[in-house]
Design a protein around this motif. Structure first.
Motif, PDB file in Angstrom:
ATOM      1  N   SER A 157       0.812  -1.485   0.011  1.00  0.00           N
ATOM      2  CA  SER A 157      -0.017  -0.048  -0.124  1.00  0.00           C
ATOM      3  C   SER A 157       0.734   1.271  -0.258  1.00  0.00           C
ATOM      4  CB  SER A 157      -0.968  -0.160   1.164  1.00  0.00           C
ATOM      5  OG  SER A 157      -0.193  -0.099   2.074  1.00  0.00           O
ATOM      6  N   GLY A 216     -10.824   1.295  -3.977  1.00  0.00           N
ATOM      7  CA  GLY A 216     -10.957  -0.223  -3.964  1.00  0.00           C
ATOM      8  C   GLY A 216     -12.343  -0.329  -4.828  1.00  0.00           C
ATOM      9  N   ASP A 259     -11.873  -2.971  -7.390  1.00  0.00           N
ATOM     10  CA  ASP A 259     -11.388  -4.844  -7.380  1.00  0.00           C
ATOM     11  C   ASP A 259     -13.150  -4.949  -6.364  1.00  0.00           C
ATOM     12  OD1 ASP A 259      -8.565  -4.522  -7.680  1.00  0.00           O
ATOM     13  OD2 ASP A 259      -8.176  -2.466  -6.141  1.00  0.00           O
ATOM     14  N   ARG A 260     -13.666  -4.265  -5.922  1.00  0.00           N
ATOM     15  CA  ARG A 260     -14.762  -5.090  -5.019  1.00  0.00           C
ATOM     16  C   ARG A 260     -15.988  -5.338  -5.636  1.00  0.00           C
ATOM     17  NH1 ARG A 260     -12.713  -0.887  -1.280  1.00  0.00           N
ATOM     18  NH2 ARG A 260     -14.346   0.660  -1.940  1.00  0.00           N
ATOM     19  N   GLY A 310     -14.242  -8.314  -7.665  1.00  0.00           N
ATOM     20  CA  GLY A 310     -14.371  -9.334  -7.055  1.00  0.00           C
ATOM     21  C   GLY A 310     -16.156 -10.026  -6.475  1.00  0.00           C
ATOM     22  N   SER A 311     -16.685  -9.185  -6.680  1.00  0.00           N
ATOM     23  CA  SER A 311     -18.343 -10.055  -6.128  1.00  0.00           C
ATOM     24  C   SER A 311     -19.072 -10.542  -7.805  1.00  0.00           C
ATOM     25  CB  SER A 311     -18.610  -8.703  -5.943  1.00  0.00           C
ATOM     26  OG  SER A 311     -19.986  -7.867  -6.877  1.00  0.00           O
ATOM     27  N   GLU A 331      -1.894  -6.487  -4.059  1.00  0.00           N
ATOM     28  CA  GLU A 331      -2.438  -6.999  -2.504  1.00  0.00           C
ATOM     29  C   GLU A 331      -3.914  -7.868  -3.204  1.00  0.00           C
ATOM     30  OE1 GLU A 331      -2.228  -3.318   0.121  1.00  0.00           O
ATOM     31  OE2 GLU A 331      -3.073  -3.323  -1.354  1.00  0.00           O
ATOM     32  N   VAL A 332      -3.970  -8.617  -1.969  1.00  0.00           N
ATOM     33  CA  VAL A 332      -4.833  -9.999  -2.013  1.00  0.00           C
ATOM     34  C   VAL A 332      -6.289  -9.212  -3.097  1.00  0.00           C
ATOM     35  CG1 VAL A 332      -6.291 -11.226  -0.256  1.00  0.00           C
ATOM     36  CG2 VAL A 332      -3.845 -10.569  -0.163  1.00  0.00           C
ATOM     37  N   HIS A 333      -6.899  -8.057  -2.714  1.00  0.00           N
ATOM     38  CA  HIS A 333      -8.144  -8.065  -2.947  1.00  0.00           C
ATOM     39  C   HIS A 333      -7.575  -6.862  -4.171  1.00  0.00           C
ATOM     40  CE1 HIS A 333      -6.460  -4.256  -1.651  1.00  0.00           C
ATOM     41  NE2 HIS A 333      -6.723  -3.519  -3.019  1.00  0.00           N
ATOM     42  N   ASP A 334      -6.317  -6.711  -5.134  1.00  0.00           N
ATOM     43  CA  ASP A 334      -6.763  -6.571  -6.270  1.00  0.00           C
ATOM     44  C   ASP A 334      -7.197  -7.494  -7.209  1.00  0.00           C
ATOM     45  OD1 ASP A 334      -5.280  -4.150  -5.702  1.00  0.00           O
ATOM     46  OD2 ASP A 334      -3.471  -5.509  -5.190  1.00  0.00           O
ATOM     47  N   ALA A 335      -7.958  -7.159  -7.820  1.00  0.00           N
ATOM     48  CA  ALA A 335      -8.774  -7.535  -9.254  1.00  0.00           C
ATOM     49  C   ALA A 335      -7.971  -7.504 -10.713  1.00  0.00           C
ATOM     50  CB  ALA A 335     -10.456  -7.148  -9.315  1.00  0.00           C
TER      51      ALA A 335
END
Length: 194
Positions: free
Chosen positions: A6, A143, A146-147, A150-151, A174-178
């Motif tokens: 980050s 984000g 990404d959210r 990811g959904s 990072e883990v959440h990065d699509a």
């Protein structure tokens, strides 16, 4: 000791934001012609009838000529509306009417369709600060996309829009990065193998 992705992202974003801010107007104008041409080519190639895209800010590649083409060509355009809870609502764009939304971002004016409307998209065009050769996308830090990505249970092709010099060898992940399937620049359409 490992570095914090980050913190790395913040430093890279600051550099890229400054580069965009100081890019000469004639260079941006020429690039915007290329962006429009390549976005149109991508939409035609994929046969996308419903396109999720975004209204660009003053420092982003100009998406409006592409959006106007899509609407004139009879394609449905879904544009995001940022919500306080970190999700995106969607509205159909008309190519003309927009307002200033959350964080000062341009948003469409029209009936809100809710977060699940993105599932109707055949092609998703998203903003980015940079993309690397593996398809790792770095956004601007909030984000939202990404959210959203990811959904999604079944995601259509996703392409980030960046200048040629924003295709980097590597961006912090990072883990959440699509990841994205490709990138559109002023000079080319790039596809990443995932």
């Amino acid at each position: 000791m490992t570095s914090d992705p980050s913190h790395e992202k913040r430093a890279i974003r600051a550099e890229l934001r400054e580069r965009r801010r100081t890019r000469p107007a004639h260079v941006v104008d020429t690039a915007n012609l290329g962006f429009t041409e390549n976005l149109i080519a991508l939409a035609k190639e994929t046969g996308a009838r419903t396109i999720s895209a975004y209204l660009s800010t003053s420092f982003e590649p100009d998406t409006r000529p592409f959006l106007n083409w899509a609407l004139a060509d009879g394609r449905r355009v879904l544009l995001p509306i940022a919500r306080q809870d970190g999700l995106l609502d969607w509205a159909e764009g008309d190519g003309e009417t927009e307002t200033e939304g959350l964080y000062g971002l341009p948003e469409p004016v029209g009936g809100i369709l809710g977060p699940i409307a993105i599932n109707d998209a055949d092609l998703i065009i998203i903003p980015a600060s940079a993309v690397d050769a593996r398809g790792t996308r770095m956004g601007w830090g909030r984000g939202y996309f990404d959210r959203t990505l990811g959904s999604m249970e079944k995601c259509p092709p996703v392409f980030a829009v960046v200048f040629d010099d924003e295709i980097l060898d590597e961006v912090p992940r990072e883990v959440h990065d699509a990841p994205v399937d490709g990138a559109v620049t002023p000079t080319k359409i790039i596809r990443f193998s995932r």
